[in-house]
Design an enzyme around this catalytic site. Structure first.
Site, PDB file in Angstrom:
ATOM      1  N   ASP A 386      -1.128 -63.937  71.555  1.00 13.77           N
ATOM      2  CA  ASP A 386      -1.193 -63.462  70.181  1.00 13.77           C
ATOM      3  C   ASP A 386      -0.707 -64.800  69.714  1.00 13.77           C
ATOM      4  O   ASP A 386      -1.970 -64.426  68.634  1.00 13.77           O
ATOM      5  CB  ASP A 386       0.303 -62.976  69.645  1.00 13.77           C
ATOM      6  CG  ASP A 386       0.969 -61.510  68.736  1.00 13.77           C
ATOM      7  OD1 ASP A 386      -0.658 -61.962  68.694  1.00 13.77           O
ATOM      8  OD2 ASP A 386       1.650 -61.739  68.234  1.00 13.77           O
ATOM      9  N   ASP A 439       4.427 -55.149  69.315  1.00  6.67           N
ATOM     10  CA  ASP A 439       5.401 -55.965  69.335  1.00  6.67           C
ATOM     11  C   ASP A 439       6.410 -55.074  69.505  1.00  6.67           C
ATOM     12  O   ASP A 439       7.068 -55.885  69.114  1.00  6.67           O
ATOM     13  CB  ASP A 439       4.796 -56.503  67.341  1.00  6.67           C
ATOM     14  CG  ASP A 439       3.845 -56.931  67.298  1.00  6.67           C
ATOM     15  OD1 ASP A 439       3.178 -57.551  68.396  1.00  6.67           O
ATOM     16  OD2 ASP A 439       2.820 -57.601  66.241  1.00  6.67           O
TER      17      ASP A 439
END
Length: 540
Positions: A386, A439
């Site tokens: 990420d 997420d």
């Protein structure tokens, strides 16, 4: 190819759902605007950049508002529309605005094209011609931050200078060919916290909470029924129901391969993003969403009404299918098709969020983490992934790959569906707050493991891990939105905050309680044992 990248049990999962899982993990960044870095601050060139609303009137009829960005120099704009007045618009001649204009600029908003000279020169030329403001039309859709050059040591720019995107300039140029166009410029402030953030936070936390407890809602009474009907020996010899056969225990190798696969998908989306590619994602999203919604509806129906599935229909290609299941599937399919057709409507976010939440709840039932060792590998890889694709990729690709994909660049106006989104209620700029499925799914796998571990060990809420991980995830999301605010809305790698607040919390609690070794080497119970635990234990 995707199926071969995983251990053999993955082959039991539906292919469309697998594709959606990988694509969802690929799009992780909390959505936010991206812009180029600010240049050096100079003594007379340090104004904060502010978003500007440009209200437009064409022959006295109010048109669609435009958006712009102020320069780091020039006069400030008022925050309210009633604090300023309408001004006529005039294109500079020459259009680049680099030399004295033959057009009469006095008391008007001057429009100039970007290029051929610096922004300060354009502002000085417009001001010397008597213009009340300057709109610079960019050569692309990004709102470039207009700064001073290294040689500008002192400035005396007393008019507002604003940049607008290329599409806005093209629309203005077309309107001004035959009509009178007027502008009103102001810079409204955005609320620090919008209601949409609260709703999105509740949706993300609620999805993980519901998915973790879904087995309680969906299988407890069925397990009790089987317990009463079968002997202990037959239960231990049984292989479990169909849902249990489809469960995938992620391995260390599978975790690494999955993150690599997500990176591959992300690059494919970045390089080959187009309207047809997004349409493919929309079709896959609808298929996965229909499967997820069907599961979420049929689970409580099956639990509460044991006789509802007795009536069946003999359908071509599918064989005997429960009549209730067929009707529910048909309704889910109609729901997904209506959403796909109306996906650009202002209310379409509701359908997208419902399909997405159902998809994620189902995905968290099909895949699970067996222990903290696998969780650590998966979440640490995702943590690095990420951060790399949000913050480091601009050094290689000259822009954030993650943000470009989430924003849907080169998609012909279509947007990626693997996001939960909620419209901003009190923001004068409108738009949406968004969070990627990844997420939610990545931390959700760990939270679901914590619930199963607490259940197997009959831990109470305060003495277990599930409650603390839910709280940690909630705080991780709060830190993510705080990061968005401090970074002026620029996209953030949410796992930068979520992984320490979930995995970190569990590791620390395990160390303090002396259970880390057990968590690290924990092995999931067999299906028959899990059925007994489901019937006997009640954590919440």
């Amino acid at each position: 190819m995707l199926m071969l990248s995983f251990p053999p049990p993955i082959c039991r999962l539906p292919l469309p759902l697998l594709l959606l899982l990988a694509l969802s993990f690929a799009v992780l960044a909390t959505a936010g605007g991206a812009s180029q870095d600010k240049g050096p601050d100079l003594p007379a060139c340090n104004n904060p950049f502010k978003l500007v609303k440009v209200k437009v009137w064409i022959d006295g009829v109010e048109g669609e508002d435009l958006s712009g960005l102020t320069a780091s120099f020039g006069a400030s704009l008022p925050e309210e529309a009633n604090e300023t007045s309408k001004l006529p618009s005039v294109f500079t001649n020459p259009l680049n605005g680099c030399s004295n204009s033959s057009s009469k600029l006095s008391g008007s908003v001057a429009l100039a094209m970007r290029g051929d000279c610096d922004f300060v020169t354009k502002a000085k030329v417009a001001q010397s011609g008597g213009a009340a403001a300057l709109l610079v039309i960019n050569d692309n859709e990004e709102l470039f931050k207009m700064v001073c050059s290294q040689n500008d040591t002192s400035l005396n720019i007393s008019i507002p200078v604003v940049m607008i995107p290329k599409s806005a300039g093209d629309a203005i140029n077309k309107s001004m060919e035959e009509k009178h166009v007027e502008f009103l410029l102001y810079a409204p402030t955005r609320p620090i916290v919008d209601l949409s953030v609260v709703v999105l936070w509740a949706m993300a936390v609620g999805t993980i909470f519901t998915a973790s407890l879904w087995q309680e809602f969906g299988t407890s009474e069925n397990s009790d029924g089987r317990y009463n009907e079968l002997s202990k020996e037959s239960r231990n010899a049984g292989t479990g129901n169909d849902d249990e056969k489809e469960i995938l225990d992620i391995s260390v190798k599978g975790a690494v391969v999955f993150v690599i696969t997500a990176s591959t998908f992300l690059l494919l989306l970045y390089f080959f993003m187009s309207a047809w590619f997004v349409w493919l994602l929309i079709v896959l999203f609808c298929i996965g969403g229909v499967q997820g919604m069907h599961n979420c509806i049929m689970t409580p129906i099956t639990r509460k009404c044991k006789n509802c599935l007795q009536k069946t229909l003999n359908l071509p290609l599918f064989g005997d299918v429960s009549a209730v299941s067929f009707v529910v599937a048909l309704c889910c399919l109609i729901f997904a098709v209506v959403w796909a057709v109306k996906r650009r409507a202002s209310y379409s976010w509701v359908g997208q969020d419902i399909l997405g939440i159902c998809l994620m709840i189902t995905a968290l039932q099909l895949a699970r983490l067996p222990n903290i060792k696998v969780a650590t590998v998966l979440l640490c890889c995702a943590f690095v992934y990420d951060i790399f694709w949000v913050f480091i990729s601009p050094l290689i690709f000259h822009e954030s790959v993650m943000i470009a994909v989430a924003r849907g660049d080169n998609s012909g106006g279509e947007s990626i569906p693997m996001l939960l989104r909620v419209p901003r209620a009190f923001d004068p700029w409108g738009g949406y707050d968004m969070i990627g499925f990844g997420d939610i799914l990545f931390p959700g796998l760990l939270v679901a493991f914590a619930f199963r571990y607490d259940k197997a060990n009959k831990n109470r809420l305060a003495n277990g891990y599930f409650l603390w991980l839910i709280i940690g995830y909630g705080f991780g999301l709060l830190f993510t939105y705080l990061g968005l605010y401090l970074m002026n809305g620029n996209g953030q790698p949410a796992l930068l905050y979520l992984v320490p607040c979930t995995l970190g919390v569990m590791v620390i609690l395990g160390l303090v309680r002396g259970e880390l070794k057990e968590l690290w080497n924990y092995s999931p119970e067999s299906p028959s044992t899990m059925a007994n635990l489901t019937a006997e234990a009640n954590v919440v």
